[in-house]
Design a protein around this motif. Structure first.
Motif, mmCIF file in Angstrom:
data_model
loop_
_atom_site.group_PDB
_atom_site.id
_atom_site.type_symbol
_atom_site.label_atom_id
_atom_site.label_comp_id
_atom_site.label_asym_id
_atom_site.label_seq_id
_atom_site.Cartn_x
_atom_site.Cartn_y
_atom_site.Cartn_z
ATOM 1 N N ILE A 2 0.846 -1.187 0.000
ATOM 2 C CA ILE A 2 0.000 0.000 0.000
ATOM 3 C C ILE A 2 0.882 1.238 0.000
ATOM 4 O O ILE A 2 1.748 1.399 0.871
ATOM 5 N N LEU A 144 -10.805 -2.300 6.078
ATOM 6 C CA LEU A 144 -11.407 -2.478 4.755
ATOM 7 C C LEU A 144 -12.763 -3.157 4.836
ATOM 8 O O LEU A 144 -13.681 -2.836 4.091
ATOM 9 N N HIS A 169 -10.275 -0.372 -5.433
ATOM 10 C CA HIS A 169 -8.819 -0.524 -5.419
ATOM 11 C C HIS A 169 -8.149 0.736 -4.900
ATOM 12 O O HIS A 169 -8.726 1.827 -4.905
ATOM 13 N N GLU A 177 -3.784 0.148 -7.612
ATOM 14 C CA GLU A 177 -2.775 -0.112 -6.593
ATOM 15 C C GLU A 177 -3.403 -0.956 -5.492
ATOM 16 O O GLU A 177 -4.631 -1.141 -5.437
ATOM 17 N N ASP A 178 -2.566 -1.468 -4.610
ATOM 18 C CA ASP A 178 -3.081 -2.124 -3.409
ATOM 19 C C ASP A 178 -3.680 -1.057 -2.491
ATOM 20 O O ASP A 178 -3.241 0.092 -2.492
ATOM 21 N N PRO A 179 -4.699 -1.443 -1.703
ATOM 22 C CA PRO A 179 -5.302 -2.769 -1.594
ATOM 23 C C PRO A 179 -6.536 -2.892 -2.475
ATOM 24 O O PRO A 179 -7.079 -1.895 -2.948
ATOM 25 N N ASN A 180 -6.990 -4.135 -2.698
ATOM 26 C CA ASN A 180 -8.315 -4.332 -3.260
ATOM 27 C C ASN A 180 -9.360 -3.893 -2.235
ATOM 28 O O ASN A 180 -9.157 -4.050 -1.025
ATOM 29 N N GLY A 190 -9.890 -7.071 8.031
ATOM 30 C CA GLY A 190 -9.097 -6.582 6.907
ATOM 31 C C GLY A 190 -8.081 -5.531 7.314
ATOM 32 O O GLY A 190 -7.872 -5.238 8.493
ATOM 33 N N VAL A 191 -7.459 -4.954 6.316
ATOM 34 C CA VAL A 191 -6.407 -3.962 6.521
ATOM 35 C C VAL A 191 -6.949 -2.745 7.263
ATOM 36 O O VAL A 191 -8.042 -2.268 6.969
#
Length: 256
Positions: A2, A144, A169, A177-180, A190-191
């Motif tokens: 990220i 997320l 995204h 780019e990251d993240p989905n 999640g993140v």
């Protein structure tokens, strides 16, 4: 990985966001029965370049258009064509983006063509509501899964299906780019969301099943059951003060 953006970089992304938002709005104003999706695409490309940008989609992975134009049961990635003529009662998702000074803005909106059915009208309203719910969840300390849960809760409460295979995204100097950023999920999973993350949040909601089918051209994705689909998207920066929408224009802003 990220890639977090500094406050100055987020500020720099505003111009790509402004151009993307203006193009989307002005393309939307041209939508009416009898217009072809190729005409909309040509207008979009000309306006992006007039505003000092480069079409973000054109040539991306070999995609031939400056917009994705997806009609009725088409979910995403519709290739503009002179053969696709809009008719009264259609809905059309326009997805477009611009690169300005190396930064990318990405956004989408689904428009009614003339007078649409109550089902389609409700689908548009609910999908837009799910977008705003997802944007509101894009705050430091959330995860997320909180974004996906917010989108999913609104859409499924209305009896609609949330697409699984295609997601939002991260975005910055690269369009993807990251993240989905899935449009479904569980809260507090999640993140962790942190200031400096910039995301393209884009609910894709179907009137019926969430299941999809890939079409032979390798781009277009349709609903499995042939019922209509809607797609809304904005680019948003996560800041200490909360979400800041970047794909917006002065005079056309709506707070999260």
């Amino acid at each position: 990985m990220i890639i977090k953006k500094s406050p100055a970089e987020i500020e720099a992304m505003r111009e790509a966001g402004r151009v993307s938002a203006k193009v989307l709005r002005e393309v939307g104003a041209l939508i009416k029965p009898g217009v072809t999706t190729a005409e909309l695409d040509e207008f979009a490309e000309a306006l992006i370049r007039l505003e000092g940008g480069i079409p973000a989609f054109k040539g991306y992975g070999g995609f031939p258009g400056s917009i994705c134009a997806s009609v009725n049961d088409q979910i995403v990635h519709g290739i503009p064509s002179r053969k696709v003529v809009l008719r009264d009662g259609d809905i059309i998702s326009i997805d477009t983006g611009a690169i300005v000074d190396g930064w990318v803005g990405d956004n989408a909106w689904t428009y009614a063509v003339g007078k649409v059915s109550p089902e389609k009208r409700r689908l548009l309203e609910v999908t837009e509501q799910s977008l705003w719910a997802g944007l509101d969840a894009a705050r430091p300390g959330n995860r997320l899964g909180d974004i996906g849960h917010a989108v999913q809760s609104v859409a499924e409460a209305a009896g609609f299906g949330v697409v699984r295979e295609y997601v939002g995204h991260g975005i910055g100097r690269d369009m993807h780019e990251d993240p989905n950023v899935p449009n479904y999920g569980r809260r507090h999973t999640g993140v962790r969301l942190e200031p400096g993350m910039v995301l393209a949040i884009e609910p894709m909601v179907n009137a019926g099943t969430h299941k999809t089918r890939q079409m032979p051209d390798g781009w277009l994705v349709c609903t499995r059951d042939g019922r209509p689909s809607a797609h809304f998207e904005k680019t948003v920066a996560i800041t200490e003060d909360g979400p800041v929408i970047l794909t917006t224009e002065e005079g056309h802003r709506r707070p999260v």
